[in-house]
Design an enzyme around this catalytic site. Structure first.
Site, PDB file in Angstrom:
ATOM      1  N   ARG A  93       0.894  -1.258   0.142  1.00  0.00           N
ATOM      2  CA  ARG A  93       0.039  -0.052  -0.074  1.00  0.00           C
ATOM      3  C   ARG A  93       0.809   1.185  -0.007  1.00  0.00           C
ATOM      4  NH1 ARG A  93      -3.044  -2.667   3.984  1.00  0.00           N
ATOM      5  NH2 ARG A  93      -2.375  -1.361   5.656  1.00  0.00           N
ATOM      6  N   LYS A 125     -13.193  14.685   3.014  1.00  0.00           N
ATOM      7  CA  LYS A 125     -14.332  14.152   2.227  1.00  0.00           C
ATOM      8  C   LYS A 125     -15.228  13.216   3.193  1.00  0.00           C
ATOM      9  CE  LYS A 125     -14.601  10.507  -0.202  1.00  0.00           C
ATOM     10  NZ  LYS A 125     -14.160   9.333  -0.870  1.00  0.00           N
ATOM     11  N   GLU A 130     -19.910  14.510  -0.772  1.00  0.00           N
ATOM     12  CA  GLU A 130     -19.885  13.481  -1.786  1.00  0.00           C
ATOM     13  C   GLU A 130     -21.259  12.826  -1.674  1.00  0.00           C
ATOM     14  OE1 GLU A 130     -16.673  10.729  -2.225  1.00  0.00           O
ATOM     15  OE2 GLU A 130     -17.401   9.629  -3.905  1.00  0.00           O
ATOM     16  N   LYS A 141     -18.909  17.000  -4.661  1.00  0.00           N
ATOM     17  CA  LYS A 141     -18.344  15.794  -5.228  1.00  0.00           C
ATOM     18  C   LYS A 141     -19.667  14.897  -5.546  1.00  0.00           C
ATOM     19  CE  LYS A 141     -14.999  11.906  -5.224  1.00  0.00           C
ATOM     20  NZ  LYS A 141     -13.769  11.776  -4.836  1.00  0.00           N
TER      21      LYS A 141
HETATM   22  C1  5MM Z   1     -11.181   5.969  -3.902  1.00  0.00           C
HETATM   23  O1  5MM Z   1     -12.354   5.406  -3.272  1.00  0.00           O
HETATM   24  C2  5MM Z   1     -12.933   6.156  -2.308  1.00  0.00           C
HETATM   25  C3  5MM Z   1     -13.032   5.432  -1.027  1.00  0.00           C
HETATM   26  O2  5MM Z   1     -14.240   4.634  -1.193  1.00  0.00           O
HETATM   27  P1  5MM Z   1     -14.232   3.319  -0.054  1.00  0.00           P
HETATM   28  O3  5MM Z   1     -14.458   4.012   1.112  1.00  0.00           O
HETATM   29  O4  5MM Z   1     -15.282   2.593  -0.718  1.00  0.00           O
HETATM   30  O5  5MM Z   1     -13.229   2.642   0.052  1.00  0.00           O
HETATM   31  C4  5MM Z   1     -14.327   6.934  -2.905  1.00  0.00           C
HETATM   32  O6  5MM Z   1     -14.849   7.619  -2.224  1.00  0.00           O
HETATM   33  C5  5MM Z   1     -13.888   7.715  -3.925  1.00  0.00           C
HETATM   34  O7  5MM Z   1     -13.229   8.832  -3.378  1.00  0.00           O
HETATM   35  C6  5MM Z   1     -14.929   8.087  -5.079  1.00  0.00           C
HETATM   36  O8  5MM Z   1     -16.079   7.346  -4.958  1.00  0.00           O
HETATM   37  C7  5MM Z   1     -14.558   8.531  -6.270  1.00  0.00           C
HETATM   38  O9  5MM Z   1     -13.747   7.272  -6.903  1.00  0.00           O
HETATM   39  P2  5MM Z   1     -14.128   6.938  -8.277  1.00  0.00           P
HETATM   40  O10 5MM Z   1     -13.190   5.665  -8.377  1.00  0.00           O
HETATM   41  O11 5MM Z   1     -15.704   6.712  -8.150  1.00  0.00           O
HETATM   42  O12 5MM Z   1     -13.966   8.148  -9.128  1.00  0.00           O
END
Ligand code: 5MM
Length: 343
Positions: free
Chosen positions: A45, A136, A177, A222
Site C-alpha cells: 500500500r 471528504k 460527496e 463531489k
Molecule cells: C477511492 O475510493 C474512495 C473510497 O471508497 P471506499 O471508502 O469505498 O473505499 C471513494 O469515496 C472515491 O473517492 C469516490 O467514490 C470517487 O472514486 P471513483 O473511483 O468513483 O472516481
C-alpha cells in the site's frame, strides 16, 4: 495565517487541476490489489501510494489535492520522507476521508447509511494539526425497485451536513460527496431516473447544509454525473450526459458553491474524461467543474505498477498521462485523438 475556507476551496479548483482520490479503505484497496494478484500488505500500500505521490510532473501540474486515508496522512515513503512533505513540495493540498464507511441501512431496502460522526470533532482537530486542508465524506445512494427511500435520502443528507459543519468549525473544507451509484446492482435504471434521483438528493443535501449553517462558499461538491445504470439499455451520447448533468446541477446547486469535482463512478477512463470535457464546453456555468477521480485516474497506473518498484517510471508515466488528459478536460480542451496519440 491559515488560508480561509474559501481560499482553500478555490485553490483546489485551480484551472486545469483536479483532485486525486487515493482514499481507498482497506477492503477497497484489497479488492483493487486482488485483481492484479497482489496481497494487501502495508508495504505494498505504501509503495503504491508513493508511486502516485512521487509522480512529480502530474502532481505539480495537474493535481491540486489528494484525498488520503488516516494511514496515508501519517505515512512515509520507503526512504523516510513523509508523504505530506512530498505533497508540500508539489504544492498539493492533503485531504482526508473522514467517514467510516457505508453500512446497511436498517430495513431491507438494500440501501446504505454512512457512519463516522461520533468523535468526528476530535478527529478533525487532529487532522487539522497534521495539515489536512480538506476532508471528504461519501454518502451512497442506491437505485433499485424500492430505493432510494425518502428516509435514506434524508438520513444521508443530514449526516453530510453534520460532517460539513464540523469540518468548517475545524478550519477544514468539506468535500461533500453524495454518490448516486450507477455501477451497483441491479444497475438497470435509465439516465432519466438517475437525473431525477440525483436532483432529489442534491435538493435534500443543500437543504440540510443550509439548516446546519454550512458556509456554501467554504465547501466543494463531489457528485456523480447523470448516467444510466451500468446494466441499462440506455446509451446516451457524451453530449447528452454532459447536458443532463449540467441541467440537474444548475437546478439544485447554488452558485455560491466555489466548485464541483466529480467522482468517476466506474466509468471507463476515457468516458470520465470525455464527459468532463464536454461539460466544460458548455458556456455560462456558475461554478468551475473538475475531477476528483479514483479509479479513472489510477486504473492503468495500478496495472502498470503491478507491485514492483522497478515499474515506478512506467506507472508514473501512465498516471501522468491520465492526469494530463483530465486537466485538459477540466479546461474543456480534451480530444480523443490527443488521448490516443499521447498514450
Ligand atoms: C477511492 O475510493 C474512495 C473510497 O471508497 P471506499 O471508502 O469505498 O473505499 C471513494 O469515496 C472515491 O473517492 C469516490 O467514490 C470517487 O472514486 P471513483 O473511483 O468513483 O472516481
Amino acid at each position: 495565517m491559515p488560508m480561509s475556507l474559501n481560499a482553500t476551496a478555490r485553490k483546489l479548483m485551480e484551472p486545469g487541476k483536479g483532485i486525486l482520490a487515493a482514499d481507498e479503505s482497506e477492503p477497497t484497496i484489497a479488492k483493487r490489489f486482488a485483481k492484479i494478484n497482489l496481497p494487501n500488505s502495508l508495504d505494498l500500500r505504501r509503495d503504491y501510494r508513493e508511486m502516485l505521490f512521487r509522480s512529480t510532473e502530474a502532481m505539480r501540474n495537474y493535481i491540486s489535492g489528494v484525498i488520503l486515508t488516516e494511514e496515508t496522512l501519517e505515512q512515509h515513503a520507503a526512504d523516510g520522507t513523509s508523504f505530506r512533505a512530498i505533497m508540500a513540495d508539489a504544492d498539493v493540498i492533503p485531504g482526508i476521508k473522514v467517514d467510516r464507511g457505508a453500512f446497511p441501512m436498517p430495513g431491507d431496502t438494500g440501501e446504505k447509511i454512512t457512519e463516522g460522526l461520533d468523535g468526528l470533532r476530535q478527529r478533525l482537530e487532529q487532522y487539522a494539526k497534521l495539515g489536512a486542508g480538506f476532508a471528504k465524506w461519501r454518502a451512497v445512494i442506491t437505485i433499485n425497485d424500492i430505493a432510494p427511500t425518502r428516509n435514506n435520502i434524508r438520513a444521508n443528507a443530514h449526516s453530510l451536513a453534520r460532517y460539513a459543519i464540523l469540518c468548517q468549525e475545524a478550519g477544514i473544507v468539506p468535500v461533500v460527496e453524495p454518490e448516486v451509484v450507477g455501477d451497483g446492482e441491479p444497475g438497470n435504471h435509465s439516465l432519466e431516473r438517475c437525473a431525477q434521483v440525483t436532483g432529489d438528493v442534491l435538493e435534500n443535501v443543500f437543504k440540510e447544509l443550509r439548516l446546519a449553517g454550512v458556509d456554501l462558499g467554504g465547501m466543494l461538491l463531489k457528485p456523480n454525473m447523470v448516467l444510466p445504470g451500468i446494466n441499462s439499455r440506455d446509451r446516451p451520447s457524451v453530449d447528452e450526459v454532459a447536458r443532463r448533468t449540467v441541467e440537474v446541477l444548475r437546478e439544485h446547486v447554488p452558485a455560491a458553491v466555489p466548485g464541483i469535482a466529480f467522482l468517476s463512478g466506474g466509468q471507463t477512463d476515457e468516458e470520465a474524461t470525455a464527459h468532463l470535457s464536454a461539460m466544460n464546453k458548455i458556456v455560462g456555468l456558475p461554478w468551475p467543474l473538475t475531477f476528483s477521480y479514483g479509479r479513472a485516474l489510477q486504473n492503468v497506473a495500478l496495472r502498470t505498477w503491478a507491485g514492483r518498484r522497478e515499474n515506478f517510471p512506467q506507472a508514473q508515466a501512465a498516471f501522468t498521462h491520465r492526469a494530463r488528459m483530465n486537466s485538459l478536460a477540466a479546461l474543456g480542451q480534451w480530444t480523443s485523438e490527443q488521448d490516443r496519440l499521447a498514450a
